[in-house]
Design an enzyme around this catalytic site. Structure first.
Site, PDB file in Angstrom:
ATOM      1  CB  SER A 141      -0.900   0.011   1.244  1.00  0.00           C
ATOM      2  OG  SER A 141      -1.566   1.251   1.385  1.00  0.00           O
ATOM      3  CE1 TYR A 154      -3.418  -2.204   5.547  1.00  0.00           C
ATOM      4  CE2 TYR A 154      -2.953   0.020   4.757  1.00  0.00           C
ATOM      5  CZ  TYR A 154      -3.332  -1.285   4.505  1.00  0.00           C
ATOM      6  OH  TYR A 154      -3.630  -1.677   3.220  1.00  0.00           O
ATOM      7  CE  LYS A 158      -1.037  -3.815   3.530  1.00  0.00           C
ATOM      8  NZ  LYS A 158      -1.211  -5.152   2.916  1.00  0.00           N
TER       9      LYS A 158
END
Length: 258
Positions: A141, A154, A158
């Protein structure tokens, strides 16, 4: 001369392949001729189908190493081989870092970094013993390449996933290729929860240089390419699939005519 990618005879696993981006990846692999096994904790509401073919579903908790090892052992036992693993399962609720406790943030990292590592290790044990090796694709991402307020854990996971893939690509060469797709915004059945109604989704899409959000099929097509022999010399790469990225905010704030 037309160029087609034929994955007939290959076996692919797509984690979280039952909805959203994962379902788009599953359909693209089915279209290309692969046998596809999807996995998640819960079965999909309906089977994932494409080109008159249906993906198989097997339940597994990717955070349980023993269950993951059993899952990949079953795939090898039932299908004879494993050629492609797409580590798609992941995600996070919107939560400012200071509003969630350490345990909540650790669960986000576990799902988005530790679980893909666990699945990759189990897949490698299958791929490294078979002729032709295999291909592992991480679904990354843009959150891992820039500040990500509201999804800090998050984004950190990633970023770690991309680095992990690069290390795997070196350690596991030449038997197994490992690459990352770095995704931007993708339109799925849950987009309205993030962007609002159709007008809101269109407005967000206009902030992307290509003028729209990605469709799950766009991500699926990129996975098919990386899984194929057309990408046989691509490993350790991070391929942005974000429509050109994000327009820098200063351009809209500046008063100078463009």
């Amino acid at each position: 001369m037309a160029v087609t990618i034929d994955l007939s005879g290959s076996v692919a696993v797509v984690t979280g392949g039952t909805r959203g981006v994962g379902a788009g990846i599953t359909r693209a692999l089915l279209d290309a001729g692969a046998e596809v096994v999807t996995c998640a904790r819960r079965a999909p509401d309906k089977p994932i189908e494409a080109a008159g073919r249906t993906a198989r579903f097997l339940p597994v908790d990717l955070r349980d190493p023993a269950a993951v090892a059993d899952f990949f052992g079953r795939v090898r036992g039932d299908h004879g081989r494993l050629d492609v693993l797409v580590n798609n399962a992941g995600g996070t609720p919107f939560r400012m870092l200071g509003d969630g406790g350490a345990e909540q943030q650790a669960r986000v990292v576990e799902l988005n970094l530790v679980a893909p590592m666990t699945a990759s290790l189990a897949a490698y044990e299958v791929m490294r013993h078979q002729r032709g090796g295999g291909s592992i694709i991480m679904i990354g991402s843009v959150s891992g390449t820039r500040p990500s307020p509201g999804s800090a854990a998050y984004g950190a996971a990633k970023a770690g996933l991309d680095n992990l893939a690069r290390s795997m690509a070196v350690e596991w060469a030449p038997r197994v290729r490992v690459n990352t797709l770095v995704l931007g915004m993708v339109r799925t059945e849950l987009s309205h929860l993030h962007y609002g109604d159709e007008d809101g989704i269109a407005a967000v899409g206009r902030t992307v240089p290509l003028g729209r959000l990605a469709e799950p099929a766009d991500i699926g097509d990129a996975c098919v390419f990386l899984a194929s022999d057309r990408a046989s010399y691509i490993s350790g790469a991070s391929l942005p699939v974000h429509g050109g990225g994000e327009r820098p905010a200063f351009l809209d704030a500046a008063t100078v005519n463009q």
